[in-house]
Write an enzyme that holds these catalytic residues in place. Structure first.
Site, mmCIF file in Angstrom:
data_model
loop_
_atom_site.group_PDB
_atom_site.id
_atom_site.type_symbol
_atom_site.label_atom_id
_atom_site.label_comp_id
_atom_site.label_asym_id
_atom_site.label_seq_id
_atom_site.Cartn_x
_atom_site.Cartn_y
_atom_site.Cartn_z
ATOM 1 N N GLN A 61 0.808 -1.217 0.000
ATOM 2 C CA GLN A 61 0.000 0.000 0.000
ATOM 3 C C GLN A 61 0.846 1.274 0.000
ATOM 4 O OE1 GLN A 61 -2.713 -1.933 3.199
ATOM 5 N NE2 GLN A 61 -3.973 -0.361 2.254
ATOM 6 N N HIS A 155 0.816 -9.441 4.504
ATOM 7 C CA HIS A 155 -0.327 -8.516 4.525
ATOM 8 C C HIS A 155 -0.988 -8.582 3.135
ATOM 9 C CE1 HIS A 155 -2.128 -4.738 6.480
ATOM 10 N NE2 HIS A 155 -2.794 -4.894 5.346
ATOM 11 N N ASN A 199 -1.973 -10.865 8.343
ATOM 12 C CA ASN A 199 -2.917 -9.783 8.542
ATOM 13 C C ASN A 199 -4.311 -10.265 8.134
ATOM 14 O OD1 ASN A 199 -3.459 -6.769 8.920
ATOM 15 N ND2 ASN A 199 -4.306 -7.116 6.861
ATOM 16 N N GLU A 200 -5.222 -10.274 9.080
ATOM 17 C CA GLU A 200 -6.643 -10.539 8.815
ATOM 18 C C GLU A 200 -6.933 -11.818 8.026
ATOM 19 O OE1 GLU A 200 -8.174 -6.899 7.098
ATOM 20 O OE2 GLU A 200 -8.158 -5.905 9.039
HETATM 21 C C1 BGC Z 1 -6.370 -3.765 6.086
HETATM 22 C C2 BGC Z 1 -5.662 -2.612 5.431
HETATM 23 C C3 BGC Z 1 -6.686 -1.635 4.861
HETATM 24 C C4 BGC Z 1 -7.558 -1.151 6.002
HETATM 25 C C5 BGC Z 1 -8.578 -0.109 5.607
HETATM 26 C C6 BGC Z 1 -7.566 -3.376 6.897
HETATM 27 O O1 BGC Z 1 -8.507 -4.351 6.772
HETATM 28 O O2 BGC Z 1 -5.466 -4.513 6.849
HETATM 29 O O3 BGC Z 1 -4.798 -3.101 4.451
HETATM 30 O O4 BGC Z 1 -6.103 -0.590 4.177
HETATM 31 O O5 BGC Z 1 -8.253 -2.245 6.531
HETATM 32 O O6 BGC Z 1 -9.566 -0.623 4.780
#
Ligand code: BGC
Length: 453
Positions: A61, A155, A199-200
């Site tokens: 990003q 990520h 991440n998530e």
């Molecule tokens: C993610 C980011 C994203 C942010 C805002 C999160 O779910 O880890 O990569 O930019 O949300 O949407």
């Protein structure tokens, strides 16, 4: 500009290409995870000693020119569903030192960023020492400014070769990830304070609970994405091609869970002192009406990951808004303020999800992402203040929260939405790459410096 779920749908296959929903020390092992100090009086506004105050980014990003990643490829497809390609992004790859200095100058004491697998292992089995050295220099820059670095190993984005081999649908994926974790930790581990494997990873399950207004009844974001995958495979002439968010939900969670467990073991085999966990996208789910499927959503989306995290050193909580669950997810109330992402402006969600994650896992919580997409920085200020008041209430009731990492340090590439949503504490001029801290940055920095609201 407001982006809502309708726009999301119109963009169709772009959904498949990676979307952040937010819906993000140097001691030894779990027991030696540095504890935030306790003893801040409940009636005061202060936070525990050694509380982590930070901001976050993710490699794809912000870095720019991440050309060996699956996302870069998808951004450049003839009918790409990305609004625009990431291009130079914020050129953080070259400007990281300036950004880290800005973060430290604000008064923050922690930086969460991700290392990019596609750079470190651009071809299967070929590891780039030069790229690992790059991340070493970033970590050095953090330590020079006394910042605690929290490093995410994955990520969303993946090396292209890994995507072409089926990504997380490939039974070999967990071993490949563990090898990447081991090689990276050998090079960087002495400088990493906290590590998150993923991440998530719960996001693909969460997508099942996001309804799109224009779809036939019963359809959701997950089924829409699944339908896109065949087209993508055809466009790329790649029968196995898959990615983080378009993976087959019957296969990927199991492989990603195995990858987390093996990745954690690989990191600890190099340096057992590193606290390791993962970060989860957690919406503040609220039951609505008599036939709410709230419990079903909790069991399906979060429970498996909470269970896994019980064996970790911490849990990363990433929350942006609430979600009201009737027999399906219902839209925000008519008069609710919406953010640029179309979500309800609802900073209290963070308090609720910290409580949930702490109760369900029993491990220390670090808020690894929380923030709001808005062009109006005054709304970000209010969001931060209300979210932090919630964090403080949790601490006052004895919940073990170790830090608050804001999403994001800079306005950046918000996946399929391109550079439109503004999550940053710092604005970035896309032509000149000039950074301009916003008032919200100074306010969060002041809270961090004072360690008090
Ligand atoms: C993610 C980011 C994203 C942010 C805002 C999160 O779910 O880890 O990569 O930019 O949300 O949407």
């Amino acid at each position: 500009m407001t982006l809502n779920r309708r726009e999301l749908l119109q963009k169709g296959a772009q959904i498949a290409l990676g979307i952040g929903m937010g819906s993000g020390l140097l001691a030894a092992g779990r027991t030696e995870l540095i504890a935030a100090g306790t003893g801040s009086p409940a009636d005061s506004k202060s936070f525990p000693a050694r509380f982590l105050w930070g901001a976050a980014t993710a490699a794809h990003q912000v870095e720019g020119n991440n050309i060996n990643s699956d996302a870069w490829l998808l951004e450049h497809l003839p009918k790409s569903m990305y609004r625009e390609p990431s291009g130079d992004a914020c050129d953080h790859y070259h400007l990281y030192e300036q950004d880290i200095n800005l973060l430290a100058d604000l008064g923050l004491n922690a930086y969460r960023f991700s290392i990019e697998w596609a750079r470190i292992e651009p071809e299967k089995g070929y590891f780039s020492r030069a790229e690992l050295d790059h991340y070493r220099r970033m970590l050095d820059a953090c330590h020079r400014r006394a910042l605690t670095p929290l490093v995410t190993y994955s990520h969303f984005t993946l090396p292209r070769w890994f995507a072409f081999q089926g990504a997380w649908e490939n039974p070999e994926s967990s071993d490949l990830f563990a090898r990447y974790c081991e090689r990276s930790t050998k090079h960087l581990g002495d400088l990493i304070a906290y590590a998150a494997t993923f991440n998530e990873p719960d996001l693909s399950s969460l997508f099942h609970w996001i309804n799109l207004p224009d779809l036939p009844a019963g359809s959701d974001l997950a089924s829409t994405m699944a339908a896109q995958k065949a087209g993508l495979r055809q466009a790329l002439n790649a029968p196995e091609f898959s990615g983080f968010l378009i993976g087959d939900a019957r296969k990927t969670p199991e492989n990603i869970m195995a990858a987390h467990t093996k990745g954690k073991a690989a990191i600890k085999s190099v340096r057992s002192a590193i606290p390791v966990g993962l970060t989860l996208a957690i919406e503040d789910d609220q039951p609505a009406g008599p036939n709410s499927r709230f419990a079903e959503k909790q069991a399906e989306v979060y429970s498996p990951w909470f269970k896994l995290a019980k064996n970790d050193d911490f849990i990363g909580v990433q929350t942006y808004s609430r979600s009201r669950i009737a027999d399906k997810t219902i839209p925000p109330p008519e008069n609710a303020e919406r953010t640029q992402m179309g979500y309800e402006f609802y900073p209290e969600s963070l308090e609720h999800t910290i409580r949930l994650a702490s109760k369900e896992t029993g491990v220390p919580v670090i808020v690894t992402e929380n923030g709001v997409a808005t062009e109006n920085d005054a709304r970000r200020v209010e969001y931060i203040q209300r979210a932090l008041a919630g964090v403080k209430r949790c601490l006052d009731q004895g919940i073990d929260v170790r830090g608050y990492i804001h999403w994001s340090l800079v306005d950046n590439f918000e996946w399929i939405f391109g550079f439109v949503p503004k999550f940053g504490l710092i604005a970035v001029d896309r032509e000149t790459q000039k950074r301009t801290p916003k008032p919200s940055a100074a306010i969060l920095g002041k809270i961090a410096r004072n360690n008090s609201l």
